[in-house]
Structures are given as structure tokens and as C-alpha cells.
Scaffold this active site. Sequence first.
Site, PDB file in Angstrom:
ATOM      1  N   ASN A   1      -2.189   0.809  -0.190  1.00 38.98           N
ATOM      2  CA  ASN A   1      -1.813  -0.462   0.277  1.00 38.98           C
ATOM      3  C   ASN A   1      -0.289   0.054   0.738  1.00 38.98           C
ATOM      4  O   ASN A   1       0.438   0.709   0.154  1.00 38.98           O
ATOM      5  CB  ASN A   1      -1.739  -1.823  -0.427  1.00 38.98           C
ATOM      6  CG  ASN A   1      -0.951  -1.420  -1.805  1.00 38.98           C
ATOM      7  OD1 ASN A   1      -1.306  -0.712  -2.655  1.00 38.98           O
ATOM      8  ND2 ASN A   1       0.361  -1.788  -1.856  1.00 38.98           N
TER       9      ASN A   1
ATOM     10  N   TRP B   1      -4.625   7.793  -4.864  1.00 39.33           N
ATOM     11  CA  TRP B   1      -5.200   7.719  -5.959  1.00 39.33           C
ATOM     12  C   TRP B   1      -6.880   7.677  -6.363  1.00 39.33           C
ATOM     13  O   TRP B   1      -7.364   7.677  -7.332  1.00 39.33           O
ATOM     14  CB  TRP B   1      -4.727   6.491  -6.919  1.00 39.33           C
ATOM     15  CG  TRP B   1      -4.671   5.101  -6.159  1.00 39.33           C
ATOM     16  CD1 TRP B   1      -4.070   4.713  -5.286  1.00 39.33           C
ATOM     17  CD2 TRP B   1      -5.750   4.116  -6.309  1.00 39.33           C
ATOM     18  NE1 TRP B   1      -4.236   3.518  -4.746  1.00 39.33           N
ATOM     19  CE2 TRP B   1      -5.372   3.054  -5.727  1.00 39.33           C
ATOM     20  CE3 TRP B   1      -6.699   3.910  -7.448  1.00 39.33           C
ATOM     21  CZ2 TRP B   1      -6.198   1.820  -5.641  1.00 39.33           C
ATOM     22  CZ3 TRP B   1      -7.499   2.662  -7.365  1.00 39.33           C
ATOM     23  CH2 TRP B   1      -7.100   1.729  -6.382  1.00 39.33           C
TER      24      TRP B   1
ATOM     25  N   ARG C   1     -12.188  -1.637   1.178  1.00 41.63           N
ATOM     26  CA  ARG C   1     -11.843  -2.899   0.437  1.00 41.63           C
ATOM     27  C   ARG C   1     -11.793  -3.872   1.256  1.00 41.63           C
ATOM     28  O   ARG C   1     -11.624  -5.282   0.804  1.00 41.63           O
ATOM     29  CB  ARG C   1     -10.380  -2.302  -0.354  1.00 41.63           C
ATOM     30  CG  ARG C   1     -10.193  -3.176  -1.584  1.00 41.63           C
ATOM     31  CD  ARG C   1      -9.170  -2.330  -2.367  1.00 41.63           C
ATOM     32  NE  ARG C   1      -8.262  -3.323  -3.235  1.00 41.63           N
ATOM     33  CZ  ARG C   1      -7.435  -2.763  -4.123  1.00 41.63           C
ATOM     34  NH1 ARG C   1      -7.368  -1.549  -4.583  1.00 41.63           N
ATOM     35  NH2 ARG C   1      -6.455  -3.637  -4.944  1.00 41.63           N
TER      36      ARG C   1
ATOM     37  N   ASP D   1      -3.329  -6.059  -0.380  1.00 40.67           N
ATOM     38  CA  ASP D   1      -3.303  -5.063  -1.281  1.00 40.67           C
ATOM     39  C   ASP D   1      -4.837  -4.450  -0.996  1.00 40.67           C
ATOM     40  O   ASP D   1      -5.536  -3.847  -1.911  1.00 40.67           O
ATOM     41  CB  ASP D   1      -3.387  -5.510  -2.646  1.00 40.67           C
ATOM     42  CG  ASP D   1      -3.019  -4.371  -3.709  1.00 40.67           C
ATOM     43  OD1 ASP D   1      -2.886  -3.290  -3.039  1.00 40.67           O
ATOM     44  OD2 ASP D   1      -3.375  -4.852  -4.888  1.00 40.67           O
TER      45      ASP D   1
END
Lengths: 258, 527
Positions: B252, B234, B322, B295
Site C-alpha cells: 500500500n 513482504w 486484495r 490498505d
Amino acid sequence: MRLLLLWVSLVACAADDFDNIRLPDTAADLARGKKLYLGSCTYCHGPTGDGGKGADLSRRDLVRAKTDGDLVRVIEIGVPGTEMPSAWHMTRREVTQVAAFVRSLARVENSGTVPGDAARGKALYARHGCSNCHTLKQGDLYTGGYMGPDLSSIGLKRNAAHLRRSLIEPAETLPDDFVPIKVVTKAGKSIEGRRTHEDTFALVVRDFAGNNHSLLKSDLQSAVLDAKRSPMPGYKDKLSAAELDDLVAYLVSLKEPL
Amino acid sequence: MKSLALFALGATLAAQTVPYERIRDAEKEPHNWLTYSGNYNGQRYSPLDLINTNNVKRLKVAWVHHTNTTESHETTPIVVDGIMFLTEGPNVVKSIDTRTGNLLWRYQKTIPQDLRLCCGRPNRGVAILNDTVYYGSIDAHFLALDAKTGRLKWDIEMADHKLGYSSTVAPLAVKDKIILGVAGGEYGIRGFLDAYDAKTGKRVWRFHTIPGPDDKDFGTWEGDSWKMGSAAIWTTGSYDPATNTTIWGTGNPGPDWNGDVRKGDNLYSCSFVGLDVDTGKKKWHFQFTPHDTHDWDATQVPVLIDGTFRGAPAKMVTTANRNGFYYVLDRTTGKFLAGKPFVKQTWAKGLDDNGKPMVLPGSEPTEEGNLVWPSLAGGTNWHSPSYSPQTNLFYVAAREQGAYFYKGEAEYKPGVIFNGGGQRNLPDEQPYGAIRALDATTGNLKWEFRTQTPQGVGVLSTKGGLLFTGTTQGDFFALHAATGELLWRFKTNGGMNSNAMSYAVDGKQYVAAAIGRSLYVFDLMEP
């Protein structure tokens, strides 16, 4: 694909049937409801229901779910226009199990018995000058001060234990926009009050006279927040145990609809 | 007479087309912004310097384009010779004349009501190739629109939205292909990246982000869990013309927080994958977070840097992930070169020689909640970082925040949310954000500019020695790229959740960013 469509149509047929819903109450249903809740609801509502991104579910009278049918409806359909999504992924049985678990989360008992007398508590509220800082709805008008939180609906938002704690140790339950602050500008002007807004570049301080000071951080010499101190005095030594019960009972009775 | 002249100007503007070579050689036309990150290397660096450290104080609003969107406004506009193309969630594509701010066309897609979405209905932008604008829609369709008129050329279903597939990514146009992927990482999808023939819309290849039984990397998922393991795409990838490799970050594994049902490393979730553009065949992969349970998508824009690493020439791909670590990889092989944390992290002792995290025991989500830094939103998120060749610094919008991670039950049903838990913020923590400047090859911190709230905004660097970024509290500001000094700011009161870009028209430079529900365009006040 077909199965999904069939499922959707079944839900549609059942959609009007919320009024007659009875929540399951066996230990197995609650355990299953808890598991489903942990899987789908904790992100917003927290594992024990006391909120976060989503609403606080640890209260007895949920604003959007007065009845069990309403609760099932909210879970199943969501709340349009808000971030609460529909739980179309759950069967009606699963939704009722989640609803039963949500009801079991209620720790904030607003409708039950609270020791103390609300009428005597009201008199104490007046005698101790609570209205100097707190707003209340009186008839059609909101009156009182603005340095403390509006208490008109506090009985819907907080439980008796929390309110008692707030009276004894106010600093422990200080809302984020009521944190006391003292700033000194580079020009040497000192301002004390509460922080009503802070971003990377600016601060807004409301002083004890109710004046707003909109300040750029670059113009300040110092800004000291004191989240451990509440402008509200503690009432541990100012009220007897019975008086504390009375004042809590009065606060719990304040239920202006949200 | 005047209106005739304007009409003639408009007609001239609309005649431009964008063959592949223009995007490949984007540095030759710094006044344009031809692809999501500005050019293929993902640096989000504008080679314009008309606005610079000396005059940025004169920046003011040139025009504002208001929208009706109620979604998070995450678009990066594309600008071709004065014509802008941008999107608005949930379903709108627009073209605007940047000289006037006038709307040239608006396309609105009809979308189904039964979308399965975890996180709103945003969109991050379009791609352009030749005379066509390409768009991935929230119901997982791939659309082509005529760049002059907005007329629909085709609308192709990539995957079934009822199974949780959607698309929010700005596609990447490379050669004669349009590449884009699918979101849906909280719905047990099987993620993929597609390449379509730009002329016909016919699919040329599909790369599954989770290997199937015929793949040599198959078997890193327990049982059938690979079939619903997510690994969505995305955020837009990058492209290296020299090696014909396109690099994308994957999301994830699903279910997000309950790893019990998908034991194994769960390849290629939380990874960068390097693919041959012509065939879609994988050349390499690097997994940042094996068996992720927090996540921590690796859906960050891969930033390609040509430079030297420990004295030797290197073709690198860099990223601030992340999971809290900054990484430098060899982009020809995917091999790990260097890495270190850029925010507080408590889940790994560090990275081993191969870049694999040395995971600390007890960092998994539990039913009771387990406190870990960073939070689910990560040390940074999908927002674009930036690299400036001027400073050799990598700029990242950082988030300093921890969270309690919870594990819940996650039973897979097609099209049903499949996340297996969640997180909760720390009640007493005062989270904050920062724009951090890291040495691009070591990850060492050079400077930081702190923000009141954790950052959820991208960074643009420019040849003018500036960084443009903002805050979720509605500020847009410029920093000195070398020092982090605040040079200019503007209060919009609309939260920013996007990446800025820059372009020039008629010899004048502009900086644009989606902020709140609007697109703000800034230029210099006359001296």
C-alpha cells in the site's frame, strides 16, 4: 538519528513522572487529541472508542487506566504482552492530548448518579429469579446459573442505558456466544440451547440443563440460529418504571474487579 | 552399530547443495520443495500424487515440531533431500531432519527492542542456494547461514529499523543472486527490492518501488510525498526464466487511509513490477489500485501460467488481489487481459479495458467512516493462492467482509507510525470465508467451499487431485481439487495463518504446515 536517541532519553527521564500529570482541557487540545486518535488508535479502538480489536474506551473507569497518569502511561508505553503498542511516536504533549480525548469518549457512566435504589434492585433480582440463569459473586463464591452472562462485573463493562435496554429488549444486546440455537441430528434427536462454539465443521450447544453437546455439522439434519431472540424474557411489562430504575441501579453497582 | 549407521545417514543428508539449476528445474525433483512457492512459477502446486483422492482419508500426523514462538507462525518450510529449513517469528531459523523430526540446528538472531512494527513479528521463510540459507530479519537485515550447521556467514543491514524498515518475506534465490525486500508500509518508508550476490553478500542492485526524480514514472505523488510513500515488499515474487523477469507485488501507499497528502496514482504502490533479474531494471508494471486508500496491498504471490487465452497461446501472470478483483495479465508486457471480482466489492463499477478500476464516488475513507467491501484485510490477503495444471483452476482463500474506513491525520515523522486512519468491522455482519476455485483465464467461479470465518490461510494443490488448506479456527483439511468436496480433516485447535507445502522422503509423501505455534507434518497410515 541523534535526535531520535535524544528523544528516547527524554522520554526515559520523564517516565517516572506519570503521577503528576494533568490533562489539557482546551477545545484546541481536544481537537488535536481527536485528530491524533483518529490517526493512530481507531484501527483497534474504533473512532468513537467503543472498541473492536482493542479495549472499549467509552467507559468512565478504564480497567488499566484508573487515573489520568495511568492513561498517559498506557498510551505512551503500551501494555506489554498485549497488542497495545507504545505511542513512542508522540510527544508527551500529544499523548496527553490523546488521553484528554479518550476521557471525553466516556459515555458509560458507572460512578455517577443512577436513578433507582440498588438495594431494592437486589431484592428484585432475587424475586424475579435472575440468578437462575446469571452468575454473581457472593462473598468468595460464584453462584447462580450459567445460561446467561456472568454479571459479577457488569457495572464495569456496560453503562446504565445499555443495561436498561438489555432488560427491556434483551435480543438487541445478545452476546455472540449466547445466541439460541435448535439443532436436529440426522438420527432425529432435537437439542435446544445456546451456541457456545461454531467452526466450519463443528458446533457446541449447551442445553438448558447445562449439558454440552459437541456435534459435527455433517451429523446434523438442521441447525437454526435465532440471533433475534433472547432466552431472557423482556422486563418491559414485568417491572414498573421505578422498579426498572432500581434493577439498573443494582446492576450498575456490580463491580467485581476484572 | 545402529547409531553409527544413523550418523552416516545424517552425514549423507547434509552433503546436498542446491545450485540454481535445481531450483529452475524443480519439476524434475518433485520430492523437494526448493523455494517459497515450490518453484519459480508461484503456483504452489506439488507434482506428487502418492497422497491422492483415493487414500487421503488415511492421512495422519507423522510428527509435530513445537515452537516457543508467540508470533503469528507464517513460515513455509523448504525441503532439500530430507532436510527442512524453516523460520519462526521473531528471530529463529531452524533445520530439521524430516525422517525423524530431529532438530539439526537452530539459529537465533539478537534483535533490537526498538523495532517499529505495525503487525507483529512474523517471518515467512528462507531461501536456499548452493550450501547457504538466506534470511531477511525483522530488523531489516539480510543474513546468510551455513546450511549444514546454521553458522552465520554474514549479517548485513538493508535499511535502518529505527525508520520503520523490517523484513518478513522469504527471499528468492535466482541465478547467483538473492532477492528480497522490506516491510514497513505503515511507517512511511520508501520501499525497495534488493538483489545481493549470493557468494559475497554484496548488493548488486536496488529497485525502488517508488520512482525517484530520475525515473520516467516520477511525478505520480504530490510534492515530496513519494519520499515516504511506503510500497513495501513482504511477499515473495516469482521468476520467469524464459524472459529473465522476476515479478513482485508491492504494498500500500502511505499513509494508508489518508490519500489527501499524496494525491496522484502513487506508482508503483499496489502493483506488480516485472524486473530484469540481472540489472533490476523495470520492464513493466501494472497497478491494480491507483491511489489506494484502503490498505489493499498487491503483496500476493504472482502466479505464472502458460496456457491459452481466448484461443491463443499466452504467457500469463494471474492474481487474486486484495482489492477484490481477479486479474489475468500478459507477463511479457504487463498488459491487462481479463479481470473480474471474486468477492463482494462496492468500491468500483468494474475494470476498464486496460484493467483500471472504475472507482465509484464516495468510496474513500472519511472522518465519520465509510462502509466499503472488502475490508482492509481484503478479498484475500498475502496467503498463497494455488494453480493446478490438472484442473486449470486458480484457488484462492477468500474473505467476505466489509468495513467502515476512517480517515485520520497523518503527520510524517521518521520512524513513526504513519497510517492516517483505520477501519472498523460492521457490528451486525456475519463475515465468512471460502476456498474458491476460479477458471484461471476468466476468473469465473467453478466451486466454493465455505468456511465459518474469513480466510487467512494459503492453499496448496497437488497432482494427487487435492487441495490442502485450513482455517484460523484450527482446522486443517483436504478438498477434492476438481469439485471442492471435503475429503479429510484434522483438528489442531491452533489457528492457521500460513501456507501448506508437500515433499517426499524415502518414497513417502508428506504434507507440512505451520499451524498454531507448531509445524504439523502428515503422512499416510499404512493400509
